[in-house]
Design an enzyme around this catalytic site. Structure first.
Site, PDB file in Angstrom:
ATOM      1  N   ASP A 275       0.853  -1.181   0.000  1.00 32.54           N
ATOM      2  CA  ASP A 275       0.000   0.000   0.000  1.00 32.54           C
ATOM      3  C   ASP A 275       0.897   1.242   0.000  1.00 32.54           C
ATOM      4  OD1 ASP A 275      -2.233   1.891   0.762  1.00 32.54           O
ATOM      5  OD2 ASP A 275      -3.304  -0.003   0.970  1.00 32.54           O
TER       6      ASP A 275
ATOM      7  N   HIS B 290      -3.083   5.834   3.937  1.00 31.23           N
ATOM      8  CA  HIS B 290      -3.968   4.775   3.454  1.00 31.23           C
ATOM      9  C   HIS B 290      -3.477   3.406   3.903  1.00 31.23           C
ATOM     10  CE1 HIS B 290      -5.989   2.169   0.422  1.00 31.23           C
ATOM     11  NE2 HIS B 290      -6.940   3.090   0.454  1.00 31.23           N
TER      12      HIS B 290
ATOM     13  N   SER C 141     -11.511  -0.177   0.032  1.00 32.15           N
ATOM     14  CA  SER C 141     -10.172  -0.325   0.612  1.00 32.15           C
ATOM     15  C   SER C 141     -10.252  -0.659   2.091  1.00 32.15           C
ATOM     16  CB  SER C 141      -9.372   0.962   0.431  1.00 32.15           C
ATOM     17  OG  SER C 141      -8.996   1.164  -0.901  1.00 32.15           O
TER      18      SER C 141
END
Length: 782
Positions: A489, A530, A709
């Protein structure tokens, strides 16, 4: 009076129409991309045609009916500019990532425009000489102003490859020539012949007409958002150009061409139009590019005001003398120093992702029961196949002095190169296809770190209790121990309180546990947040489904725009981790592989992927007994068949959609069936909580986010619980998938109109909501 009023109306129409079409069009495109939808390729072509026709028709009518010598040339100039936009509109049909092709077509169409313009000029009667015109040389002033205009771009931008640079430089100079000739022929020559008893009025009018002309032509020349940069910067030069263009008629266009060409070169050379994306976030190239455009506009307006003041006093602009020449030389010298000291020197070009025809046969791995032994065989087979099959191509690339990176998880090579290299590679017998592998150019400053605003949880959040994870911990004592999670990620804040205890590389043992192909950091880090958030939902001590599992990490999306090669970098590391600065081909250790992979990302066309780009990779990971989880995507607002991007579309991957706290399907959750590869397969496989999900965030904070996600990590965590509860299932992908689907709670909420209500699995919620408690209970009974 009516002529003046009509001119003002036309001027406002030109400005508003040009800005509205392109700014609103670009904003709409960005909004569509942010929510994950596809922007139709023909849209910009249609907008360009609309822009040209909305100006061409009324200005042509005004030019025919208006006889006022002050305003008629203005309308004729705008007709010519609109014709330029019309002629270049086919460039907008080029694929967004094909910037070199776009630059080449801009060169060709601009040459065509120049040819037609020169033929028209030859048919026009030559202007009568005006003995009152001054005869000074304007080129030093032109180069001085153009040097100042480049400063923001040199400080904040970065060049592409040498071919990008060469093509865009030629395109910029040709645009300068086209715009200079257009202005000089249709507007400035008549303006020079007019009586100069009111120089202020002539300059004011001339500045508005010239600025509007450049606004129109720049709108037709830019690509992928670069037209906005050009529209803002070039239109600010209207008054400066009008004041400068006062030499004898035979030389009037040359200084205009130089100034406009060099002014155009700044944004074209030092900003990649592919990267003007709001989806990249704050601190990214779009922010710096529009900041540079604003600074350039100030330089243009300032130069215009100074020259306007000189002309109002009937003083000629500075045009010759040692002082001006020295000032010009110093200005360009400072430009070079600025670029070398504050800029990003070097070439940062696009690359190509070359997929070879022969992919490894991994069928022998299926007969190996021992997971470590199976992974070793898969790794060795893949490496041997790649080294053998790539040998001839690597030799030729080395002979040509080209930089390349080989891959084995997909038998592929990422190669430095452009149009000519693509053509050569495509014709080689071992090559299956050549894809784009876009690389972001460097930024002048690091992206600012994200920071969450939520309080740390004191009890398991709703999303964990909804799937029964807390019951698994309490009643079975299962937390994921003995299972390794692989996270690819934006990165991970490795010392976050939620994550520090579960990092496999605690105590500075980052070899085999951390890899950053973006910035080559040597310890886990994350600016965007994220990756920290998604990993926190898997192994977080208070926010994670499987807080007892370990994790290793890799950075595949540090700046929110990746490519097939970067995704493969991390997927290879998950199969066979290697030391910092190690060689994936020779230093990989599959005994340290991750067991479960979370992939909260997709690889759309703008990143270079086609539907099959990463298929061989996930097939190899499955053969190695590594469970691959992927988020379905956030394009559900566009309806069914919106699971389009690797890797979520593959049958070999367990894809996850999102629901909210009320158990309803999230409005953004992508839907099946998968049509992009012609399979028609049902996706997603299950759904999980994906709205208002509280988890870890950089700077040891917490944040609530939404998206598929956020849903995917829940399933990765549940797999870790299953395998921790029953280690005999580790590596058995089929049995694990069967447990997940058999124990999923049927989805009973609302369904989109395109999804039948009486099917299970369906193309909205798959088999239903993942249930950690029931899944672990079934695993214990296996």
């Amino acid at each position: 009076m009516s002529g003046r009023f009509l001119f003002l109306v036309a001027l406002v129409w030109v400005i508003v129409c040009s800005l509205a079409i392109h700014f609103l069009g670009w904003s709409a495109e960005q909004a569509v991309m942010i929510v994950g939808l596809a922007w139709p390729g023909w849209t910009w072509f249609a907008l360009s045609l609309l822009h040209s026709l909305l100006l061409l028709i009324p200005c042509r009518l005004l030019a025919r009916r208006q006889q006022n010598p002050r305003y008629r040339p203005a309308y004729q100039t705008w007709v010519a500019a609109a014709a330029f936009v019309l002629l270049l509109s086919p460039v907008r049909l080029v694929k967004g990532t094909a910037s070199q092709m776009a630059a080449l077509l801009q060169i060709l169409f601009t040459l065509l425009y120049l040819t037609l313009l020169l033929l028209l000029i030859r048919r026009r009667p030559p202007p009568a000489p005006n003995p009152q015109l001054s005869t000074f040389n304007l080129q030093p002033s032109t180069f001085l102003i153009s040097a100042l205009l480049t400063y923001p771009w040199l400080a904040w931008g970065a060049l592409g490859s040498w071919l990008d640079t060469a093509l865009n430089l030629v395109a910029a100079l040709l645009f300068g020539l086209a715009a200079g000739l257009t202005l000089d022929t249709f507007w400035l020559q008549p303006l020079r012949q007019a009586a100069d008893d009111q120089p202020g009025r002539h300059l004011a009018l001339g500045g508005w007409v010239a600025g509007a002309t450049l606004l129109i032509m720049a709108a037709g020349f830019g690509f992928n958002g670069a037209q906005l940069l050009l529209m803002f910067t070039l239109s600010s030069l209207g008054w400066a150009l009008t004041a400068l263009a006062r030499p004898p008629v035979r030389r009037g266009w040359l200084p205009l061409a130089w100034l406009l060409g060099l002014a155009t070169a700044g944004p074209l050379l030092l900003v990649d139009p592919d990267e003007l994306l709001l989806i990249l976030g704050l601190g990214e190239i779009s922010q710096w590019a529009f900041q540079a455009a604003g600074a350039t506009m100030l330089v243009g307006w300032s130069a215009g005001l100074i020259l306007y003041a000189l002309r109002r006093r009937s003083l000629p602009p500075p045009s010759k003398g040692a002082g001006l020449r020295v000032s010009t030389a110093v200005a360009w010298l400072l430009a070079g120093v600025l670029y070398l000291r504050a800029g990003q020197p070097g070439f940062y070009g696009e690359r190509l992702f070359v997929i070879l025809k022969e992919q490894a046969d991994l069928s022998a791995a299926a007969t190996i029961s021992n997971v470590d032994g199976r992974r070793q065989v898969v790794y060795q087979t893949l490496v041997k196949q790649a080294e053998t099959n790539q040998a001839a191509l690597r030799t030729d690339l080395e002979r040509l002095g080209l930089d390349y990176t080989p891959y084995y998880l997909v038998n592929a090579i990422e190669v430095e190169g452009g149009l000519a290299m693509r053509l050569w590679l495509s014709r080689r017998p071992e090559v299956d296809r050549v894809l784009d592998s876009p690389r972001l150019r460097p930024l002048p400053e690091p992206i600012p770190s994200g920071r969450g605003q939520e309080a740390a949880p004191t009890e398991p959040p709703w999303n964990l209790t909804l799937i029964g994870a807390d019951r698994v911990w309490r009643e079975f004592g299962v937390t994921g121990a003995g299972v390794v999670i692989g996270q690819s990620d934006s990165g991970v804040q490795g010392d976050h309180p939620e994550l520090a205890a579960s990092y496999r590389g605690q105590g500075g043992r980052h070899d085999y546990n951390w890899y950053d192909p973006w910035h080559h950091t040597t310890a886990p880090s994350d600016l965007g947040g994220h990756g920290t958030h998604t990993l926190g939902s898997i192994v977080g001590q208070m926010t994670g489904v499987a807080p007892g599992a370990e994790w290793i990490g890799c950075v595949n999306l540090a700046r929110n725009l990746g490519n097939p090669a970067l995704y493969l970098d991390c997927l290879q590391f998950m199969l066979a981790p290697f030391p910092l600065n190690g060689d994936p081909f020779h230093d990989g250790d599959p005994s340290l592989a991750a067991d479960v992979l979370n992939n909260s990302w997709g690889c759309p066309e703008i990143e270079g992927c086609d539907p099959g780009a990463l298929l061989a990779a996930v097939q190899a990971l499955r053969a190695a007994g590594i469970f691959v989880v992927a988020s379905a995507g956030n394009e559900g607002t566009a309806g069914c068949s919106t699971i389009n991007d690797p890797i979520a579309l593959y049958d070999e991957v367990f894809s996850v959609g999102a629901i909210n706290q009320e158990g309803e399907l999230a409005f953004f959750s992508s839907l099946g069936p998968v049509e992009v590869d012609g399979s028609g397969r049902t996706k997603p496989d299950v759904v999980a909580p994906g709205q208002d999900i509280l988890s870890a965030f950089p700077q040891s904070t917490y944040a609530s986010l939404e998206g598929t996600s956020m849903a995917g990590p829940h399933v990765a965590g549940v797999v870790a619980l299953i395998w921790s509860a029953n280690p005999t299932l580790i590596g058995d992908i089929e049995r694990t998938e069967a447990i997940l689907t058999a124990t999923a709670r049927p989805y009973t909420g609302r369904l989109p109109g395109c999804v039948p209500t009486n099917t299970s699995p369906n193309n909205a919620a798959g088999y239903g909501l993942v249930d950690a408690y029931e899944a672990v209970q079934m695993a214990l009974e296996e």
